[in-house]
Design a protein around this motif. Structure first.
Motif, mmCIF file in Angstrom:
data_model
loop_
_atom_site.group_PDB
_atom_site.id
_atom_site.type_symbol
_atom_site.label_atom_id
_atom_site.label_comp_id
_atom_site.label_asym_id
_atom_site.label_seq_id
_atom_site.Cartn_x
_atom_site.Cartn_y
_atom_site.Cartn_z
ATOM 1 N N GLU A 195 3.409 2.950 -2.750
ATOM 2 C CA GLU A 195 2.902 4.061 -3.549
ATOM 3 C C GLU A 195 3.510 4.043 -4.942
ATOM 4 O O GLU A 195 2.846 4.376 -5.930
ATOM 5 C CB GLU A 195 3.199 5.383 -2.845
ATOM 6 C CG GLU A 195 2.399 5.569 -1.553
ATOM 7 C CD GLU A 195 2.820 6.802 -0.802
ATOM 8 O OE1 GLU A 195 3.918 7.320 -1.105
ATOM 9 O OE2 GLU A 195 2.081 7.250 0.088
ATOM 10 N N VAL A 196 4.782 3.686 -5.041
ATOM 11 C CA VAL A 196 5.420 3.588 -6.351
ATOM 12 C C VAL A 196 4.723 2.530 -7.199
ATOM 13 O O VAL A 196 4.461 2.725 -8.393
ATOM 14 C CB VAL A 196 6.922 3.255 -6.199
ATOM 15 C CG1 VAL A 196 7.537 2.936 -7.550
ATOM 16 C CG2 VAL A 196 7.654 4.430 -5.555
ATOM 17 N N GLY A 197 4.401 1.391 -6.574
ATOM 18 C CA GLY A 197 3.700 0.338 -7.307
ATOM 19 C C GLY A 197 2.323 0.783 -7.755
ATOM 20 O O GLY A 197 1.907 0.509 -8.891
ATOM 21 N N GLN A 198 1.598 1.495 -6.872
ATOM 22 C CA GLN A 198 0.281 1.983 -7.251
ATOM 23 C C GLN A 198 0.377 2.997 -8.383
ATOM 24 O O GLN A 198 -0.441 2.972 -9.316
ATOM 25 C CB GLN A 198 -0.405 2.608 -6.033
ATOM 26 C CG GLN A 198 -0.778 1.604 -4.948
ATOM 27 C CD GLN A 198 -1.381 2.270 -3.738
ATOM 28 O OE1 GLN A 198 -1.399 3.499 -3.631
ATOM 29 N NE2 GLN A 198 -1.865 1.473 -2.794
ATOM 30 N N ALA A 199 1.373 3.893 -8.297
ATOM 31 C CA ALA A 199 1.545 4.874 -9.371
ATOM 32 C C ALA A 199 1.869 4.188 -10.688
ATOM 33 O O ALA A 199 1.372 4.584 -11.748
ATOM 34 C CB ALA A 199 2.652 5.858 -8.990
ATOM 35 N N ALA A 200 2.710 3.161 -10.630
ATOM 36 C CA ALA A 200 3.050 2.433 -11.855
ATOM 37 C C ALA A 200 1.820 1.751 -12.444
ATOM 38 O O ALA A 200 1.616 1.744 -13.666
ATOM 39 C CB ALA A 200 4.142 1.401 -11.561
ATOM 40 N N GLN A 201 0.962 1.182 -11.578
ATOM 41 C CA GLN A 201 -0.256 0.549 -12.069
ATOM 42 C C GLN A 201 -1.184 1.569 -12.706
ATOM 43 O O GLN A 201 -1.796 1.313 -13.755
ATOM 44 C CB GLN A 201 -0.961 -0.173 -10.918
ATOM 45 C CG GLN A 201 -0.208 -1.404 -10.410
ATOM 46 C CD GLN A 201 -0.917 -2.060 -9.244
ATOM 47 O OE1 GLN A 201 -1.939 -1.566 -8.773
ATOM 48 N NE2 GLN A 201 -0.384 -3.166 -8.769
ATOM 49 N N ARG B 213 -0.321 4.423 -14.087
ATOM 50 C CA ARG B 213 0.255 4.845 -15.361
ATOM 51 C C ARG B 213 0.041 3.796 -16.425
ATOM 52 O O ARG B 213 -0.258 4.113 -17.580
ATOM 53 C CB ARG B 213 1.748 5.135 -15.174
ATOM 54 C CG ARG B 213 2.024 6.370 -14.325
ATOM 55 C CD ARG B 213 3.508 6.575 -14.105
ATOM 56 N NE ARG B 213 3.769 7.734 -13.264
ATOM 57 C CZ ARG B 213 4.971 8.086 -12.837
ATOM 58 N NH1 ARG B 213 6.027 7.375 -13.168
ATOM 59 N NH2 ARG B 213 5.106 9.151 -12.064
ATOM 60 N N ALA B 214 0.201 2.527 -16.067
ATOM 61 C CA ALA B 214 -0.022 1.456 -17.037
ATOM 62 C C ALA B 214 -1.475 1.452 -17.503
ATOM 63 O O ALA B 214 -1.765 1.298 -18.695
ATOM 64 C CB ALA B 214 0.350 0.107 -16.422
ATOM 65 N N GLU C 200 -3.541 4.048 -17.515
ATOM 66 C CA GLU C 200 -3.744 5.222 -18.361
ATOM 67 C C GLU C 200 -3.197 4.998 -19.765
ATOM 68 O O GLU C 200 -3.830 5.382 -20.762
ATOM 69 C CB GLU C 200 -3.084 6.434 -17.716
ATOM 70 C CG GLU C 200 -3.752 6.877 -16.414
ATOM 71 C CD GLU C 200 -2.984 7.971 -15.717
ATOM 72 O OE1 GLU C 200 -1.877 8.311 -16.203
ATOM 73 O OE2 GLU C 200 -3.465 8.488 -14.695
#
Length: 213
Positions: A144-150, A152-153, A155
């Motif tokens: 989930e952290v990786g998906q959130a980072a993707q 955000r990137a 956006e």
């Protein structure tokens, strides 16, 4: 003729190497036979489709690998996992079925063979719905952290592109405004000139020219 005492001594001397060899062979067999079963077999990190089994071995056992049998409860089919030339004391169990009971045995492997199996360990995989329900709202996995980072990137990239487009529009507008502003005095001069040319001519004495009827 040889004396009885000397014959007995020679026979005893010949038996000594045979007895020593037999003793060494027996010691080797006993060492392998005394390889103890793994201890403290535990199932950890139980997920819907996977789990981790860990164990310990007795100190001094010449262990070079392990063997694991995995079986569904009330089902005869087994999965056998074996690995040698390793010192690891854990193994991942994968491709499990959700909401299912499993039985696991662990054996140690030495150069002479395998130890007796450990005590059976029973565990049950959870349901997918139960796993999701038991998950804390504050619990965040690495996925989930990786998906959130993707996200955000992505956006940030969209925001940057939009800002660049707006900057381009503003620059284009400013250039058009400067061009219009620079052409405005010339337009005023042209209008004044056209106005003077289109006005009615006056008589030199101050009167208006009139046409003769």
């Amino acid at each position: 003729m040889a004396e009885p005492g000397s014959s007995a001594s020679a026979a005893a001397a010949a038996l000594v190497p045979l007895l020593l060899l037999g003793f060494l062979s027996l010691s080797s067999v006993n060492a392998d036979a005394l390889l103890s079963a793994p201890l403290n077999v535990t199932i950890r990190e139980i997920e819907v489709n996977s789990a981790m089994v860990t164990w310990e071995i007795s100190e001094g056992d010449p262990v070079i690998g392990f063997a694991i049998t995995q079986q569904k409860k009330d089902v005869r089919m087994l999965r056998f996992i074996q690995e040698v030339n390793t010192t690891t004391r854990s193994c991942a169990l994968w491709d499990l079925d959700e909401d299912t009971d499993y039985i696991v045995h662990v054996q140690s492997i030495s150069m002479g063979g395998s130890s007796p199996p450990s005590e059976p360990v029973l565990f049950r995989t959870p349901k997918e719905s139960e796993k999701m329900a038991s998950k804390s709202p504050d619990e965040v996995t690495m996925e989930e952290v990786g998906q959130a980072a993707q996200l955000r990137a992505g956006e940030l990239i969209i925001i940057v592109v939009v800002l660049i487009m707006w900057a381009g529009v503003i620059v284009l507008f400013c250039r058009q405004y400067d061009i219009i502003k620079d052409n405005e005095p010339n337009n005023n001069k042209d209008k004044a000139k056209n106005s003077s040319e289109c006005s009615t001519p006056e008589h030199p004495q101050g009167g208006l020219l009139r046409s003769n009827v």
